[in-house]
Design an enzyme around this catalytic site. Structure first.
Site, PDB file in Angstrom:
ATOM      1  N   GLY A  52      46.808  42.446  38.597  1.00 19.85           N
ATOM      2  CA  GLY A  52      46.263  42.201  39.784  1.00 19.85           C
ATOM      3  C   GLY A  52      47.376  41.839  40.936  1.00 19.85           C
ATOM      4  CE  LYS A  53      49.656  45.919  44.330  1.00 19.04           C
ATOM      5  NZ  LYS A  53      50.402  46.705  45.415  1.00 19.04           N
TER       6      LYS A  53
ATOM      7  CB  ALA B 279      39.064  39.206  43.556  1.00 21.67           C
ATOM      8  CB  ILE B 280      37.921  41.031  38.464  1.00 18.86           C
ATOM      9  CG1 ILE B 280      36.370  40.660  38.450  1.00 18.86           C
ATOM     10  CG2 ILE B 280      38.201  40.960  36.814  1.00 18.86           C
ATOM     11  CD1 ILE B 280      35.492  41.605  37.641  1.00 18.86           C
ATOM     12  N   GLY B 281      40.819  39.431  38.252  1.00 19.40           N
ATOM     13  CA  GLY B 281      42.093  39.446  37.579  1.00 19.40           C
ATOM     14  C   GLY B 281      42.244  38.698  36.198  1.00 19.40           C
TER      15      GLY B 281
ATOM     16  N   GLY C   9      40.074  35.255  35.341  1.00 22.66           N
ATOM     17  CA  GLY C   9      38.510  35.871  35.467  1.00 22.66           C
ATOM     18  C   GLY C   9      38.418  36.543  36.876  1.00 22.66           C
ATOM     19  CG  PHE C  10      34.217  35.666  38.045  1.00 26.72           C
ATOM     20  CD1 PHE C  10      33.623  35.185  38.835  1.00 26.72           C
ATOM     21  CD2 PHE C  10      34.266  35.591  36.530  1.00 26.72           C
ATOM     22  CE1 PHE C  10      32.745  34.297  38.562  1.00 26.72           C
ATOM     23  CE2 PHE C  10      33.190  34.504  36.116  1.00 26.72           C
ATOM     24  CZ  PHE C  10      32.292  33.833  37.246  1.00 26.72           C
ATOM     25  CB  SER C  11      37.377  34.516  42.747  1.00 24.97           C
ATOM     26  OG  SER C  11      37.706  35.660  43.288  1.00 24.97           O
TER      27      SER C  11
ATOM     28  CB  CYS D  33      43.163  43.073  45.966  1.00 21.96           C
ATOM     29  SG  CYS D  33      42.118  41.664  45.577  1.00 21.96           S
TER      30      CYS D  33
END
Length: 271
Positions: free
Chosen positions: A86-87, A195-197, A208-210, A226
């Site tokens: 991800g970014k 968001a997931i990365g 993981g996730f936020s 992102c």
């Protein structure tokens, strides 16, 4: 730090939760990253079961491997470069962060892992009465905006004059609050709620996730969240029109993560 586990033996498929810290006990990002590494090593060695770290961070920008220089804060605000996909994104108060550290069969199916995390968050939002969805080509959980021809005009201009339609490098950070990611709901545009990365090393997941519960989303206005320039961000509180604190969301997320992750039968990626 508190731990919740179904009492499973190390190496089993049951999921244990560890609460690293929330509110006044929010965990510094670098400290949590180090804890992820420790738990990752223990899971790889089958010393512990699949484990999900749950926490809140003080304000911090983190950048995945694909982040471009043009997506970082213009004012030189520090950014932590991390080894996830991800970014760039923001973490901070009012945002529930989860780091599921799970052992997957090899060859690993990264996309399937991301889809399982999305599914748990989609179910969480549905329980709060909020309709969310996936967006093709964009990971995470989204609230869809209105059709383009039904969205309000910006600054009194017709949609045809919206500069974002003709400029792929349009930068909302330089063009006033009407284009800010945090105002996407007012513009009735698509907006990201979670968001997931992730990163997978030695067959074990990290990061993981936020999930935005009740954060100050103007923090996102200093970056290109992102790397997406034609959509924005939102939160459960914004969408539901009431304050939705992490404490209210936490047990719901735990229940749906457990349901999804323990019922799933991860399979090796087809090769």
């Amino acid at each position: 730090m508190t731990t919740s586990s179904p009492g499973s033996a190390p190496g089993s498929s049951a999921l244990a939760y560890v609460h690293l810290g929330f509110g006044a006990d929010a965990v510094d990002y670098e400290e949590a990253w180090q804890e992820q590494r420790r738990v990752h090593a223990a899971r790889f060695a089958d010393e512990i079961p699949d484990t999900c770290l749950l926490l809140e961070h003080p304000p911090v920008y983190t950048a995945g491997r694909r982040t471009a220089d043009s997506e970082r804060p213009l004012d030189g605000t520090p950014v932590v470069d991390v080894d996830r996909g991800g970014k760039i994104t923001w973490h901070g108060p009012g945002q529930l962060v989860g780091y599921p550290i799970l052992k997957l069969p090899r060859p690993v199916d990264v996309i399937a892992h991301v889809r399982r995390l999305e599914e748990a968050l989609l179910r969480t939002c549905a329980e709060f009465g909020l309709e969310t969805t996936r967006v093709e080509g964009r990971s995470g959980v989204w609230v869809l905006g209105d059709p383009v021809d039904q969205r309000p005009a910006l600054g009194g201009l017709k949609l045809d004059f919206d500069p974002r339609l003709a400029d792929e490098e349009f930068d909302a950070r330089l063009n006033g609050p009407e284009y800010a990611p945090s105002n996407a709901g007012q513009r009735r545009e698509d907006r990201k709620l979670a968001a997931i990365g992730v990163r997978i090393a030695k067959g074990v997941t990290m990061h993981g996730f936020s999930l935005n519960c009740n954060p100050d989303n103007t923090w996102f206005d200093r970056i290109v969240p992102c790397g997406i320039r034609d959509a924005g961000v939102t939160s459960l509180s914004e969408e539901l029109g009431r304050d939705v604190p992490i404490a209210e969301v936490l047990p719901v997320v735990e229940r749906h993560l457990r349901d999804v992750l323990e019922s799933a039968v991860p399979l090796p990626r087809a090769v």
